[in-house]
Write a protein that holds these residues in place. Structure first.
Motif, PDB file in Angstrom:
ATOM      1  N   ALA A 130       0.712  -1.132  -0.153  1.00  0.00           N
ATOM      2  CA  ALA A 130      -0.032  -0.213   0.175  1.00  0.00           C
ATOM      3  C   ALA A 130       0.817   1.186   0.084  1.00  0.00           C
ATOM      4  O   ALA A 130       0.755   2.260  -0.638  1.00  0.00           O
ATOM      5  CB  ALA A 130      -0.974  -0.144   1.233  1.00  0.00           C
ATOM      6  N   HIS A 131       1.742   1.120   0.790  1.00  0.00           N
ATOM      7  CA  HIS A 131       2.919   2.479   0.941  1.00  0.00           C
ATOM      8  C   HIS A 131       3.250   2.478  -0.684  1.00  0.00           C
ATOM      9  O   HIS A 131       3.556   3.678  -0.850  1.00  0.00           O
ATOM     10  CB  HIS A 131       3.929   1.832   1.897  1.00  0.00           C
ATOM     11  N   PHE A 132       3.968   1.716  -1.226  1.00  0.00           N
ATOM     12  CA  PHE A 132       4.375   1.832  -2.668  1.00  0.00           C
ATOM     13  C   PHE A 132       3.379   2.181  -3.585  1.00  0.00           C
ATOM     14  O   PHE A 132       3.627   2.924  -4.675  1.00  0.00           O
ATOM     15  CB  PHE A 132       4.968   0.511  -3.117  1.00  0.00           C
ATOM     16  N   GLY A 133       2.225   2.128  -3.417  1.00  0.00           N
ATOM     17  CA  GLY A 133       1.117   2.538  -4.251  1.00  0.00           C
ATOM     18  C   GLY A 133       0.584   4.052  -3.911  1.00  0.00           C
ATOM     19  O   GLY A 133      -0.184   4.466  -4.540  1.00  0.00           O
ATOM     20  N   VAL A 134       1.158   4.641  -2.666  1.00  0.00           N
ATOM     21  CA  VAL A 134       0.825   5.974  -2.621  1.00  0.00           C
ATOM     22  C   VAL A 134       1.087   6.621  -3.536  1.00  0.00           C
ATOM     23  O   VAL A 134       2.564   6.675  -3.700  1.00  0.00           O
ATOM     24  CB  VAL A 134       1.270   6.471  -1.049  1.00  0.00           C
ATOM     25  N   PRO A 135       0.527   7.726  -4.107  1.00  0.00           N
ATOM     26  CA  PRO A 135       1.099   8.636  -5.244  1.00  0.00           C
ATOM     27  C   PRO A 135       2.553   9.476  -4.902  1.00  0.00           C
ATOM     28  O   PRO A 135       3.127   9.684  -5.496  1.00  0.00           O
ATOM     29  CB  PRO A 135       0.117   9.600  -5.582  1.00  0.00           C
ATOM     30  N   ALA A 136       2.403   9.631  -3.576  1.00  0.00           N
ATOM     31  CA  ALA A 136       3.550  10.742  -3.244  1.00  0.00           C
ATOM     32  C   ALA A 136       4.781   9.876  -2.731  1.00  0.00           C
ATOM     33  O   ALA A 136       5.827  10.452  -2.973  1.00  0.00           O
ATOM     34  CB  ALA A 136       3.186  11.311  -1.785  1.00  0.00           C
ATOM     35  N   SER A 137       4.518   8.577  -2.472  1.00  0.00           N
ATOM     36  CA  SER A 137       5.635   7.557  -2.553  1.00  0.00           C
ATOM     37  C   SER A 137       6.377   7.252  -3.956  1.00  0.00           C
ATOM     38  O   SER A 137       7.506   7.341  -3.778  1.00  0.00           O
ATOM     39  CB  SER A 137       5.417   6.281  -1.698  1.00  0.00           C
ATOM     40  N   ARG A 138       5.435   7.250  -4.745  1.00  0.00           N
ATOM     41  CA  ARG A 138       6.152   6.978  -6.205  1.00  0.00           C
ATOM     42  C   ARG A 138       6.599   8.282  -6.598  1.00  0.00           C
ATOM     43  O   ARG A 138       7.769   8.421  -7.235  1.00  0.00           O
ATOM     44  CB  ARG A 138       5.083   6.449  -7.171  1.00  0.00           C
ATOM     45  N   GLY A 139       6.101   9.392  -6.378  1.00  0.00           N
ATOM     46  CA  GLY A 139       6.582  10.705  -6.544  1.00  0.00           C
ATOM     47  C   GLY A 139       8.005  10.954  -6.009  1.00  0.00           C
ATOM     48  O   GLY A 139       9.196  11.475  -6.869  1.00  0.00           O
ATOM     49  N   PHE A 140       8.115  10.618  -4.706  1.00  0.00           N
ATOM     50  CA  PHE A 140       9.341  10.729  -4.056  1.00  0.00           C
ATOM     51  C   PHE A 140      10.511   9.904  -4.684  1.00  0.00           C
ATOM     52  O   PHE A 140      11.495  10.344  -4.968  1.00  0.00           O
ATOM     53  CB  PHE A 140       9.256  10.239  -2.522  1.00  0.00           C
ATOM     54  N   ALA A 141      10.258   8.751  -4.914  1.00  0.00           N
ATOM     55  CA  ALA A 141      11.207   7.822  -5.682  1.00  0.00           C
ATOM     56  C   ALA A 141      11.481   8.184  -6.958  1.00  0.00           C
ATOM     57  O   ALA A 141      12.704   8.146  -7.267  1.00  0.00           O
ATOM     58  CB  ALA A 141      10.845   6.388  -5.820  1.00  0.00           C
ATOM     59  N   LYS A 142      10.702   8.728  -7.761  1.00  0.00           N
ATOM     60  CA  LYS A 142      11.011   9.342  -9.048  1.00  0.00           C
ATOM     61  C   LYS A 142      11.767  10.433  -8.884  1.00  0.00           C
ATOM     62  O   LYS A 142      12.833  10.673  -9.763  1.00  0.00           O
ATOM     63  CB  LYS A 142       9.688   9.600  -9.952  1.00  0.00           C
ATOM     64  N   THR A 143      11.597  11.548  -8.211  1.00  0.00           N
ATOM     65  CA  THR A 143      12.245  12.716  -7.908  1.00  0.00           C
ATOM     66  C   THR A 143      13.865  12.457  -7.458  1.00  0.00           C
ATOM     67  O   THR A 143      14.835  12.908  -7.985  1.00  0.00           O
ATOM     68  CB  THR A 143      11.517  13.707  -7.139  1.00  0.00           C
ATOM     69  N   ALA A 144      13.667  11.748  -6.367  1.00  0.00           N
ATOM     70  CA  ALA A 144      15.204  11.535  -5.569  1.00  0.00           C
ATOM     71  C   ALA A 144      15.880  10.666  -6.626  1.00  0.00           C
ATOM     72  O   ALA A 144      17.029  10.937  -6.884  1.00  0.00           O
ATOM     73  CB  ALA A 144      14.815  10.686  -4.231  1.00  0.00           C
ATOM     74  N   GLY A 145      15.333   9.649  -7.272  1.00  0.00           N
ATOM     75  CA  GLY A 145      16.129   9.106  -8.237  1.00  0.00           C
ATOM     76  C   GLY A 145      16.790   9.575  -9.221  1.00  0.00           C
ATOM     77  O   GLY A 145      17.854   9.658  -9.696  1.00  0.00           O
ATOM     78  N   ALA A 146      15.934  10.730  -9.857  1.00  0.00           N
ATOM     79  CA  ALA A 146      16.532  11.512 -10.796  1.00  0.00           C
ATOM     80  C   ALA A 146      17.476  12.504 -10.467  1.00  0.00           C
ATOM     81  O   ALA A 146      18.565  12.834 -11.281  1.00  0.00           O
ATOM     82  CB  ALA A 146      15.306  12.264 -11.477  1.00  0.00           C
ATOM     83  N   LEU A 147      17.640  12.935  -9.077  1.00  0.00           N
ATOM     84  CA  LEU A 147      18.617  13.870  -8.527  1.00  0.00           C
ATOM     85  C   LEU A 147      20.045  12.936  -7.877  1.00  0.00           C
ATOM     86  O   LEU A 147      21.086  13.655  -7.804  1.00  0.00           O
ATOM     87  CB  LEU A 147      17.875  14.588  -7.355  1.00  0.00           C
ATOM     88  N   ALA A 148      19.868  11.611  -7.887  1.00  0.00           N
ATOM     89  CA  ALA A 148      20.767  10.871  -7.239  1.00  0.00           C
ATOM     90  C   ALA A 148      21.950  10.765  -8.147  1.00  0.00           C
ATOM     91  O   ALA A 148      21.911  10.838  -9.457  1.00  0.00           O
ATOM     92  CB  ALA A 148      20.375   9.515  -6.955  1.00  0.00           C
ATOM     93  N   ALA A 149      23.318  10.640  -7.628  1.00  0.00           N
ATOM     94  CA  ALA A 149      24.422  10.371  -8.402  1.00  0.00           C
ATOM     95  C   ALA A 149      24.525   8.976  -8.978  1.00  0.00           C
ATOM     96  O   ALA A 149      25.206   8.696  -9.999  1.00  0.00           O
ATOM     97  CB  ALA A 149      25.632  10.457  -7.553  1.00  0.00           C
ATOM     98  N   GLU A 150      23.804   7.830  -8.256  1.00  0.00           N
ATOM     99  CA  GLU A 150      23.733   6.830  -8.794  1.00  0.00           C
ATOM    100  C   GLU A 150      22.428   5.887  -8.619  1.00  0.00           C
ATOM    101  O   GLU A 150      21.774   6.685  -7.741  1.00  0.00           O
ATOM    102  CB  GLU A 150      24.838   5.811  -8.167  1.00  0.00           C
ATOM    103  N   PRO A 151      21.951   4.930  -9.230  1.00  0.00           N
ATOM    104  CA  PRO A 151      20.733   4.279  -8.907  1.00  0.00           C
ATOM    105  C   PRO A 151      20.510   4.089  -7.420  1.00  0.00           C
ATOM    106  O   PRO A 151      21.405   3.470  -6.828  1.00  0.00           O
ATOM    107  CB  PRO A 151      20.643   3.084  -9.656  1.00  0.00           C
ATOM    108  N   PRO A 152      19.408   4.382  -6.718  1.00  0.00           N
ATOM    109  CA  PRO A 152      19.174   3.894  -5.359  1.00  0.00           C
ATOM    110  C   PRO A 152      18.973   2.539  -5.337  1.00  0.00           C
ATOM    111  O   PRO A 152      18.916   1.912  -6.077  1.00  0.00           O
ATOM    112  CB  PRO A 152      17.665   4.845  -5.183  1.00  0.00           C
TER     113      PRO A 152
END
Length: 101
Positions: A64-86
């Motif tokens: 359910a946590h993984f399905g929360v739109p804000a969780s998916r948004g966090f993963a996408k945004t943070a991943g795009a800013l990261a120096a390497e894949p999370p």
């Protein structure tokens, strides 16, 4: 109980933004059903790495946590800013008393 660990390594320029997003994500996640604990820590040996430690009541709560739109948004945004894949690791865990060891 489900135990989740993960890391995000930021670039020096993006660290403050990723940290702020991570703290917001952690605070929001703590209010979700089935969240036992959710925390982010800065790695003492690699100051651009953030380490996440989460405990969830069961797999359904984590799903359910993984399905929360804000969780998916966090993963996408943070991943795009990261120096390497999370990274993320998910474990089915059982608490053990230190006295039992």
């Amino acid at each position: 109980m489900i135990l989740v660990t993960g890391t995000i390594v930021a670039t020096a320029d993006a660290f403050d933004e990723i940290l702020a997003l991570s703290v917001e994500h952690v605070h929001r996640s703590r209010s979700e059903p089935g969240c036992i604990s959710h925390a982010v820590h800065r790695d003492a040996e690699h100051p651009l790495r953030l380490v996440f430690i989460e405990q969830w009541a069961d797999a359904a709560a984590l799903k359910a946590h993984f399905g929360v739109p804000a969780s998916r948004g966090f993963a996408k945004t943070a991943g795009a800013l990261a120096a390497e894949p999370p990274t993320i690791q998910i474990y089915n865990a059982e608490a053990v008393s230190p006295a039992a060891l």
